[in-house]
Design a protein around this motif. Structure first.
Motif, short mmCIF file in Angstrom:
data_model
loop_
_atom_site.label_atom_id
_atom_site.label_comp_id
_atom_site.label_asym_id
_atom_site.label_seq_id
_atom_site.Cartn_x
_atom_site.Cartn_y
_atom_site.Cartn_z
N HIS A 24 0.80 -1.22 0.00
CA HIS A 24 0.00 0.00 0.00
C HIS A 24 0.84 1.28 0.00
O HIS A 24 0.31 2.37 -0.11
CB HIS A 24 -0.93 0.02 1.22
N ARG A 25 2.14 1.11 0.13
CA ARG A 25 3.03 2.28 0.11
C ARG A 25 4.26 1.97 -0.72
O ARG A 25 5.04 1.06 -0.40
CB ARG A 25 3.45 2.67 1.52
N VAL A 26 4.44 2.73 -1.78
CA VAL A 26 5.57 2.55 -2.69
C VAL A 26 6.25 3.89 -2.87
O VAL A 26 5.65 4.84 -3.39
CB VAL A 26 5.10 2.00 -4.06
N LYS A 27 7.47 4.00 -2.42
CA LYS A 27 8.22 5.25 -2.51
C LYS A 27 9.57 4.96 -3.16
O LYS A 27 10.45 4.32 -2.57
CB LYS A 27 8.43 5.84 -1.11
N ARG A 28 9.72 5.40 -4.40
CA ARG A 28 10.95 5.13 -5.14
C ARG A 28 12.17 5.65 -4.39
O ARG A 28 12.18 6.76 -3.87
CB ARG A 28 10.88 5.78 -6.52
N GLY A 29 13.21 4.83 -4.35
CA GLY A 29 14.43 5.22 -3.67
C GLY A 29 14.33 5.17 -2.16
O GLY A 29 15.27 5.56 -1.45
N PHE A 30 13.21 4.66 -1.63
CA PHE A 30 13.04 4.60 -0.18
C PHE A 30 12.59 3.21 0.26
O PHE A 30 13.42 2.38 0.60
CB PHE A 30 12.04 5.68 0.26
N VAL A 31 11.28 2.94 0.23
CA VAL A 31 10.78 1.63 0.66
C VAL A 31 9.58 1.19 -0.16
O VAL A 31 8.91 1.99 -0.81
CB VAL A 31 10.36 1.64 2.15
N VAL A 32 9.32 -0.12 -0.10
CA VAL A 32 8.07 -0.73 -0.54
C VAL A 32 7.46 -1.36 0.70
O VAL A 32 8.10 -2.19 1.35
CB VAL A 32 8.32 -1.80 -1.63
N GLN A 33 6.25 -0.95 1.07
CA GLN A 33 5.65 -1.36 2.34
C GLN A 33 4.32 -2.07 2.12
O GLN A 33 3.53 -1.70 1.26
CB GLN A 33 5.43 -0.12 3.21
N GLY A 34 4.08 -3.11 2.92
CA GLY A 34 2.83 -3.85 2.79
C GLY A 34 2.53 -4.65 4.04
O GLY A 34 3.14 -4.45 5.09
N GLY A 35 1.55 -5.56 3.90
CA GLY A 35 1.24 -6.46 4.99
C GLY A 35 0.15 -6.02 5.93
O GLY A 35 0.02 -6.61 7.02
N GLY A 36 -0.67 -5.04 5.53
CA GLY A 36 -1.69 -4.58 6.46
C GLY A 36 -3.06 -4.34 5.88
O GLY A 36 -4.05 -4.32 6.61
N PHE A 37 -3.15 -4.15 4.55
CA PHE A 37 -4.41 -3.78 3.92
C PHE A 37 -4.80 -4.76 2.82
O PHE A 37 -3.94 -5.33 2.14
CB PHE A 37 -4.31 -2.38 3.29
N THR A 38 -6.10 -4.91 2.63
CA THR A 38 -6.61 -5.66 1.50
C THR A 38 -6.60 -4.76 0.26
O THR A 38 -6.31 -3.57 0.36
CB THR A 38 -8.04 -6.15 1.77
N PHE B 66 -8.27 -1.44 0.49
CA PHE B 66 -7.79 -0.60 1.58
C PHE B 66 -8.53 -0.80 2.90
O PHE B 66 -8.68 0.14 3.68
CB PHE B 66 -7.82 0.89 1.18
N VAL B 67 -8.98 -2.01 3.13
CA VAL B 67 -9.53 -2.36 4.44
C VAL B 67 -8.36 -2.85 5.30
O VAL B 67 -7.65 -3.78 4.92
CB VAL B 67 -10.61 -3.45 4.34
N LYS B 68 -8.18 -2.20 6.46
CA LYS B 68 -7.07 -2.58 7.34
C LYS B 68 -7.43 -3.85 8.08
O LYS B 68 -8.48 -3.94 8.71
CB LYS B 68 -6.77 -1.46 8.32
N LYS B 69 -6.55 -4.85 8.01
CA LYS B 69 -6.81 -6.14 8.64
C LYS B 69 -6.58 -6.08 10.15
O LYS B 69 -5.74 -5.32 10.65
CB LYS B 69 -5.94 -7.22 8.02
N THR B 70 -7.34 -6.89 10.87
CA THR B 70 -7.18 -6.99 12.32
C THR B 70 -5.92 -7.78 12.64
O THR B 70 -5.72 -8.87 12.11
CB THR B 70 -8.40 -7.67 12.95
N THR B 71 -5.10 -7.23 13.51
CA THR B 71 -3.80 -7.85 13.81
C THR B 71 -3.74 -8.37 15.23
O THR B 71 -4.63 -8.13 16.05
CB THR B 71 -2.67 -6.81 13.63
N ALA B 72 -2.67 -9.07 15.51
CA ALA B 72 -2.37 -9.48 16.89
C ALA B 72 -1.79 -8.29 17.64
O ALA B 72 -1.65 -7.19 17.09
CB ALA B 72 -1.38 -10.64 16.86
N ASP B 73 -1.43 -8.50 18.90
CA ASP B 73 -0.89 -7.41 19.72
C ASP B 73 0.46 -6.94 19.19
O ASP B 73 1.20 -7.71 18.56
CB ASP B 73 -0.72 -7.89 21.16
#
Length: 231
Positions: free
Chosen positions: A78-92, A95-102
Motif C-alpha cells: 500500500h506504500r511505494v516510494k521510489r528510492g526509499f521503501v516498498v511497504q505492505g502487509g496490512g491492507f486488502t 484498503f480495508v485494514k486487517k485486524t492484527t495481533a498485539d
C-alpha cells in the motif's frame, strides 16, 4: 584374492560408508539449523526472504505467525516510494485494514541496519507498536537505524532473490487514491506468503550474506528522506 586383501578392502568400504554417513549427517544438520526463509508470491513475481531469529527473535516469531496464519495472502503493497521503501502487509486490495495481533517489542538495537534489500517492521511513532506491516528497503536508509538517543525500525531479514521484483514494484504509478497517495494505482498484491524449506531454496541462485552488523548503532542526522514507515 587372499583373506588379508579381502579384509583390507572390507575395511576401506566400511570407512568410506562411515565417512559418507557423517558428511550427510552434517549436511542435514546444517539445513535443519539454517535461517528460516519465506517466499512472497506477488503479482510481479516471487521474492525469497531469509530471516534472522538470532538477531530479532520476537520479530521473526511474529512475522512467521502471520505467515502461518495466511494473514498476508491477498494483502497489498500500500506504500511505494521510489528510492526509499516498498511497504505492505496490512491492507486488502480495497484498503480495508486487517485486524492484527498485539504489538511486539522493538528490536531495532540488534545491530542490523536498514540497508538496501533488508526487511524491517513498520510501526507508529511509539517504538513498541509494530504488528503485521513490514517494508523492504530500496536504498541504504541509515536514518531508520537505532541510535544511542532513540530506537529505530527493526530489521529482521533480507531479500536473497527477487530484489528485481521489488524494484519493479517500486516503479509503478501512484497518486490515484487521495487517502493513500503512495499506493499503486493498480493494486500490487501478495498472492501468498509461505515458509520455504532450505533444501528447496538452496537450488535458487543469488544467495547473499547477512546485512552489515554493528555492535553500536551509529548516530545520524535528522532524516531528509521521505516520512518513516508507519503502520
Amino acid at each position: 584374492m587372499s583373506r588379508q586383501g579381502m579384509s583390507r578392502q572390507g575395511s576401506r568400504k566400511w570407512c568410506l560408508s562411515l565417512l559418507l554417513g557423517l558428511v550427510l549427517g552434517l549436511s542435514q544438520a546444517t539445513a535443519e539449523t539454517g535461517s528460516p526463509r519465506v517466499q512472497l508470491d506477488t503479482d510481479f513475481g516471487e521474492v525469497l526472504i531469509e530471516l534472522y531469529p538470532d538477531k530479532a527473535p520476537a520479530t521473526v516469531k511474529n512475522f512467521l505467525e502471520y505467515v502461518d496464519r495466511r494473514f498476508y495472502d491477498g494483502t497489498i503493497f500500500h506504500r511505494v516510494k521510489r528510492g526509499f521503501v516498498v511497504q505492505g502487509g496490512g491492507f486488502t486490495f480495497d484498503f480495508v485494514k486487517k485486524t492484527t495481533a498485539d504489538p511486539i517489542p522493538n528490536e531495532s538495537a540488534n545491530g542490523l541496519k536498514n540497508t538496501a534489500g533488508t526487511l524491517a517492521m513498520a510501526r507508529l511513532p511509539s517504538p513498541d507498536s509494530a504488528t503485521s506491516q513490514f517494508y523492504i528497503n530500496l536504498a541504504n536508509n541509515i536514518h531508520l537505524d537505532a541510535t544511542r538517543e532513540r530506537p529505530g525500525y527493526a530489521v529482521f531479514g533480507k531479500v536473497i532473490t527477487g530484489f528485481d521484483v521489488v524494484e519493479q514494484i517500486a516503479r509503478v504509478e501512484t497518486g490515484l487514491y487521495r487517502a493513500h497517495p503512495e499506493a499503486p494505482n493498480v493494486p500490487v498484491r501478495i498472492l501468498k506468503a509461505r515458509r520455504v524449506e532450505q533444501a528447496a531454496a538452496s537450488g535458487t541462485p543469488g544467495t547473499s550474506a547477512k546485512p552489515e552488523i554493528s555492535s553500536k548503532p551509529e548516530t545520524s542526522a535528522k532524516p531528509k528522506t521521505p516520512a518513516k514507515p508507519e503502520s
